[in-house]
Design a protein around this motif. Structure first.
Motif, PDB file in Angstrom:
ATOM      1  N   GLY A  69       2.911  -9.276   4.056  1.00  0.00           N
ATOM      2  CA  GLY A  69       2.999  -9.120   4.793  1.00  0.00           C
ATOM      3  C   GLY A  69       4.064  -7.790   5.361  1.00  0.00           C
ATOM      4  N   SER A  70       4.432  -6.909   3.397  1.00  0.00           N
ATOM      5  CA  SER A  70       4.678  -6.251   3.496  1.00  0.00           C
ATOM      6  C   SER A  70       5.475  -5.612   2.169  1.00  0.00           C
ATOM      7  CB  SER A  70       6.725  -6.552   4.425  1.00  0.00           C
ATOM      8  OG  SER A  70       7.098  -7.407   3.439  1.00  0.00           O
ATOM      9  N   GLY A  71       6.249  -4.826   1.567  1.00  0.00           N
ATOM     10  CA  GLY A  71       6.658  -4.587   0.185  1.00  0.00           C
ATOM     11  C   GLY A  71       7.197  -6.042  -0.148  1.00  0.00           C
ATOM     12  N   SER A  72       8.242  -5.821   0.973  1.00  0.00           N
ATOM     13  CA  SER A  72       9.784  -6.816   0.783  1.00  0.00           C
ATOM     14  C   SER A  72       8.994  -8.117  -0.023  1.00  0.00           C
ATOM     15  CB  SER A  72      10.577  -6.347   2.043  1.00  0.00           C
ATOM     16  OG  SER A  72      10.616  -5.251   1.740  1.00  0.00           O
ATOM     17  N   GLU A  73       7.516  -8.541   1.274  1.00  0.00           N
ATOM     18  CA  GLU A  73       6.983  -9.486   0.454  1.00  0.00           C
ATOM     19  C   GLU A  73       6.515 -10.113  -0.636  1.00  0.00           C
ATOM     20  OE1 GLU A  73       4.877 -11.698   3.720  1.00  0.00           O
ATOM     21  OE2 GLU A  73       4.082 -12.875   1.984  1.00  0.00           O
ATOM     22  N   GLU A 105      17.088  -1.194  -8.225  1.00  0.00           N
ATOM     23  CA  GLU A 105      16.084  -1.080  -7.518  1.00  0.00           C
ATOM     24  C   GLU A 105      16.083  -1.323  -5.944  1.00  0.00           C
ATOM     25  OE1 GLU A 105      13.331  -2.505  -8.599  1.00  0.00           O
ATOM     26  OE2 GLU A 105      14.295  -1.626  -9.872  1.00  0.00           O
ATOM     27  N   HIS A 106      14.757  -1.630  -4.712  1.00  0.00           N
ATOM     28  CA  HIS A 106      14.834  -1.228  -3.907  1.00  0.00           C
ATOM     29  C   HIS A 106      15.739  -2.543  -2.870  1.00  0.00           C
ATOM     30  CE1 HIS A 106      13.406  -1.969   0.496  1.00  0.00           C
ATOM     31  NE2 HIS A 106      13.039  -0.846   1.230  1.00  0.00           N
ATOM     32  N   PRO A 107      16.768  -2.776  -2.123  1.00  0.00           N
ATOM     33  CA  PRO A 107      17.322  -3.728  -2.184  1.00  0.00           C
ATOM     34  C   PRO A 107      16.474  -5.563  -1.056  1.00  0.00           C
ATOM     35  CG  PRO A 107      17.355  -1.816  -0.011  1.00  0.00           C
ATOM     36  CD  PRO A 107      16.547  -1.564  -1.162  1.00  0.00           C
ATOM     37  N   THR A 181       6.179  -4.320 -11.622  1.00  0.00           N
ATOM     38  CA  THR A 181       6.679  -3.457 -11.430  1.00  0.00           C
ATOM     39  C   THR A 181       6.812  -3.120  -9.535  1.00  0.00           C
ATOM     40  OG1 THR A 181       6.852  -0.857 -11.223  1.00  0.00           O
ATOM     41  CG2 THR A 181       4.890  -1.528 -11.771  1.00  0.00           C
ATOM     42  N   ASP A 182       7.699  -2.525  -9.188  1.00  0.00           N
ATOM     43  CA  ASP A 182       7.695  -1.988  -7.419  1.00  0.00           C
ATOM     44  C   ASP A 182       7.325  -0.944  -7.733  1.00  0.00           C
ATOM     45  OD1 ASP A 182       8.293  -1.642  -5.126  1.00  0.00           O
ATOM     46  OD2 ASP A 182      10.219  -1.698  -4.728  1.00  0.00           O
ATOM     47  N   ALA A 183       5.615  -0.830  -7.237  1.00  0.00           N
ATOM     48  CA  ALA A 183       5.280   0.702  -7.461  1.00  0.00           C
ATOM     49  C   ALA A 183       4.480   0.922  -5.731  1.00  0.00           C
ATOM     50  CB  ALA A 183       4.064   0.565  -7.627  1.00  0.00           C
ATOM     51  N   VAL A 184       5.837   0.979  -4.325  1.00  0.00           N
ATOM     52  CA  VAL A 184       5.406   1.182  -3.773  1.00  0.00           C
ATOM     53  C   VAL A 184       6.030   3.026  -3.538  1.00  0.00           C
ATOM     54  CG1 VAL A 184       6.766   0.816  -1.579  1.00  0.00           C
ATOM     55  CG2 VAL A 184       6.365  -0.957  -2.178  1.00  0.00           C
ATOM     56  N   GLN A 185       6.772   3.117  -3.788  1.00  0.00           N
ATOM     57  CA  GLN A 185       7.191   4.200  -4.085  1.00  0.00           C
ATOM     58  C   GLN A 185       6.287   5.625  -4.635  1.00  0.00           C
ATOM     59  OE1 GLN A 185       8.594   6.770  -1.712  1.00  0.00           O
ATOM     60  NE2 GLN A 185       9.700   4.155  -0.655  1.00  0.00           N
ATOM     61  N   ALA A 186       5.582   4.707  -5.878  1.00  0.00           N
ATOM     62  CA  ALA A 186       5.308   5.916  -6.759  1.00  0.00           C
ATOM     63  C   ALA A 186       2.876   6.392  -6.421  1.00  0.00           C
ATOM     64  CB  ALA A 186       4.879   5.467  -8.157  1.00  0.00           C
ATOM     65  N   LEU A 204       2.644  -3.045  -3.579  1.00  0.00           N
ATOM     66  CA  LEU A 204       2.622  -1.959  -2.923  1.00  0.00           C
ATOM     67  C   LEU A 204       2.809  -2.308  -0.985  1.00  0.00           C
ATOM     68  CD1 LEU A 204      -1.849  -1.560  -4.423  1.00  0.00           C
ATOM     69  CD2 LEU A 204       0.655  -0.099  -5.254  1.00  0.00           C
ATOM     70  N   SER A 205       3.307  -1.152  -0.628  1.00  0.00           N
ATOM     71  CA  SER A 205       3.394  -0.926   0.816  1.00  0.00           C
ATOM     72  C   SER A 205       2.262  -0.183   2.002  1.00  0.00           C
ATOM     73  CB  SER A 205       4.564  -0.825   1.225  1.00  0.00           C
ATOM     74  OG  SER A 205       4.921  -0.939   2.942  1.00  0.00           O
ATOM     75  N   ALA A 206       2.195  -0.468   2.597  1.00  0.00           N
ATOM     76  CA  ALA A 206       1.254   0.545   3.368  1.00  0.00           C
ATOM     77  C   ALA A 206       1.269   1.495   3.907  1.00  0.00           C
ATOM     78  CB  ALA A 206       0.344  -0.349   4.609  1.00  0.00           C
ATOM     79  N   HIS A 207       2.478   1.218   4.625  1.00  0.00           N
ATOM     80  CA  HIS A 207       3.397   2.272   5.046  1.00  0.00           C
ATOM     81  C   HIS A 207       3.997   3.597   4.959  1.00  0.00           C
ATOM     82  CE1 HIS A 207       8.562   1.511   5.788  1.00  0.00           C
ATOM     83  NE2 HIS A 207       7.289   0.688   5.221  1.00  0.00           N
ATOM     84  N   LYS A 208       4.153   2.934   3.071  1.00  0.00           N
ATOM     85  CA  LYS A 208       4.272   4.458   2.439  1.00  0.00           C
ATOM     86  C   LYS A 208       3.621   5.165   2.210  1.00  0.00           C
ATOM     87  CE  LYS A 208       8.717   2.790   2.549  1.00  0.00           C
ATOM     88  NZ  LYS A 208       9.130   1.755   1.570  1.00  0.00           N
ATOM     89  N   ILE A 209       2.512   5.176   2.385  1.00  0.00           N
ATOM     90  CA  ILE A 209       1.010   6.065   1.857  1.00  0.00           C
ATOM     91  C   ILE A 209       0.377   5.953   3.005  1.00  0.00           C
ATOM     92  CG2 ILE A 209       0.828   5.308  -0.287  1.00  0.00           C
ATOM     93  CD1 ILE A 209      -1.206   2.758   0.038  1.00  0.00           C
TER      94      ILE A 209
END
Ligand SMILES: *Cc1c(COP(=O)(O)O)cnc(C)c1O
Length: 394
Positions: A69-73, A105-107, A181-186, A204-209
């Motif tokens: 449901g998100s990168g956070s999840e 890291e991200h919160p 690895t949290d690659a959400v931004q990469a 991964l997170s969709a809304h960052k791409i």
């Protein structure tokens, strides 16, 4: 007022036009992917096609992609594996309960790590150098036999610094720990390769791409058994319960495909725009620190600290002239503490308060950067003129 300019792509991105088209199409595809009839099968086929596209973006196999449901999840799911025991499941981490992560890291990783620490897990937060990179020797030293998982972000959301993920993953594996690895931004900004980097888990997170909010993915290499964070259904091969967000997933697949098509040409373009912006700021504004790494950094991210002003004030003054930036992570704004990332770099506190993040994206133009360079210097000058914190400095 001229067209507003969005320079906050690390917080979220607008939908790619092709993604928008796919979302509209999917509004008609309502079948439940678990249903065996034609309606269900059509939804299933589209979800599976999206899975292959997301996998391709990071060189994973489709069956290694678990939609969340998100990168956070996704990040919560992988860190929570440390809570599993032999008694609860047949999950991969066994009896090793320790976590090693970083201070930047991200919160959603930091807070989960702190929660694990409150539960009694040994947790190490590695510091970073002035450019935001971890020290691999410090990582090696933190890798005690009790460490089950190492979680180190590929690229930082506030400053853009990129870590040496392959080297870190190898160190973790040497002592038998797994690597996330949290690659959400990469992802979608630089080439990401789970196989070449030898990572076990990747977020991964969709809304960052340029995809929609509310959908992400956890890549689980080699189909290792993991425990779902959300229980109660066989979806995602038993790794994440709940009827699939079919619209979001299919949109994420298209977003990933578009990133693969556009990234190679876009990255050098954004890097050049970012370099021009950095040069313009340094030439036109005194008492500035540029945060992050000069080479190992995302192409479109620039984080700068201005002496003697508040980042929030800069943000609001820029917003008033139609330019959107951030003071760091969107999640931390609202608090008047300097960002944990900027503090971890060791930026002097009288600069740290005046930090802003300018993050460019696929629709950013040369003109946008020019306008930023027209608007920003007088805003800084105006704020400094009324700042006792600035006037006290020589
Ligand atoms: C945005 C972000 C996340 C969280 O992703 P969501 O889908 O918004 O939950 C995680 N890590 C990093 C580095 C991010 O930038």
């Amino acid at each position: 007022m001229p067209q507003p300019i969005y320079l906050d792509h690390n917080a979220t991105t607008p939908l790619h036009p092709e993604v928008k088209r796919v979302v509209v199409e999917m509004l008609e595809v309502f079948g439940n992917p678990s249903s065996l009839h034609t309606f269900g099968r059509e939804a299933r086929e589209r979800v599976d096609a999206a899975r292959a596209k997301v996998a391709a973006l990071v060189h994973a196999r489709p069956e290694e992609v678990v939609f969340t449901g998100s990168g956070s999840e996704a990040n919560n799911t992988v860190l929570s594996l440390l809570r599993c025991t032999k008694e609860t499941c047949r999950c991969v981490l066994g009896s090793r309960r320790g976590l090693v992560t970083t201070a930047i890291e991200h919160p959603c990783v930091l807070e989960t790590a702190k929660f694990l620490r409150r539960l009694g897990h040994p947790v190490t937060f590695l510091g970073v150098d002035r450019q935001g990179r971890i020290d691999l020797e410090a990582l090696r030293a933190a890798l005690t036999p009790e460490v089950g998982l190492v979680s180190i972000m590929t690229a930082n959301n506030e400053i853009g610094t990129i870590q040496d993920i392959l080297a870190a993953a190898r160190l973790a594996h040497e002592v038998g720990a797994l690597f996330h690895t949290d690659a959400v931004q990469a992802a979608g900004k630089i080439p990401v390769d789970v196989a070449a980097w030898e990572v076990d888990f990747l977020t991964l997170s969709a809304h960052k791409i340029y995809g929609p909010k509310g959908v992400g993915a956890l890549v689980v290499r080699g189909n290792m058994p993991i425990c779902p964070l959300i229980l109660g259904g066989h979806q995602e091969a038993g790794r994440r319960a709940g009827t699939e967000n079919t619209i979001g997933i299919v949109a994420m697949g298209e977003a990933a495909r578009q990133r693969q098509l556009e990234m190679a040409a876009e990255a050098p373009r954004l890097a050049a725009l970012r370099d021009g912006l950095r040069r313009g700021i340094l030439e036109n504004i005194p008492d500035v620190i540029v945060n992050g790494h000069p080479e190992h950094t995302l192409p479109g991210t620039l984080n700068v600290s201005f002496l003697g002003v508040e980042g929030e004030a800069i943000l609001l003054y820029l917003d008033a002239v139609g330019i959107a930036v951030s003071t760091g992570s969107a999640c931390a704004s609202g608090s008047l503490e300097p960002s944990h990332v900027i503090m971890a770099l060791g930026v002097p506190v009288e600069y740290a308060h005046g930090s802003i993040r300018i993050s460019l994206g696929r629709e950013t133009t040369e003109k946008d950067i020019e306008r930023m360079l027209v608007e920003l210097p007088p805003i800084i000058a105006k704020l400094r003129a009324i700042s006792s914190a600035y006037r006290r400095k020589p």
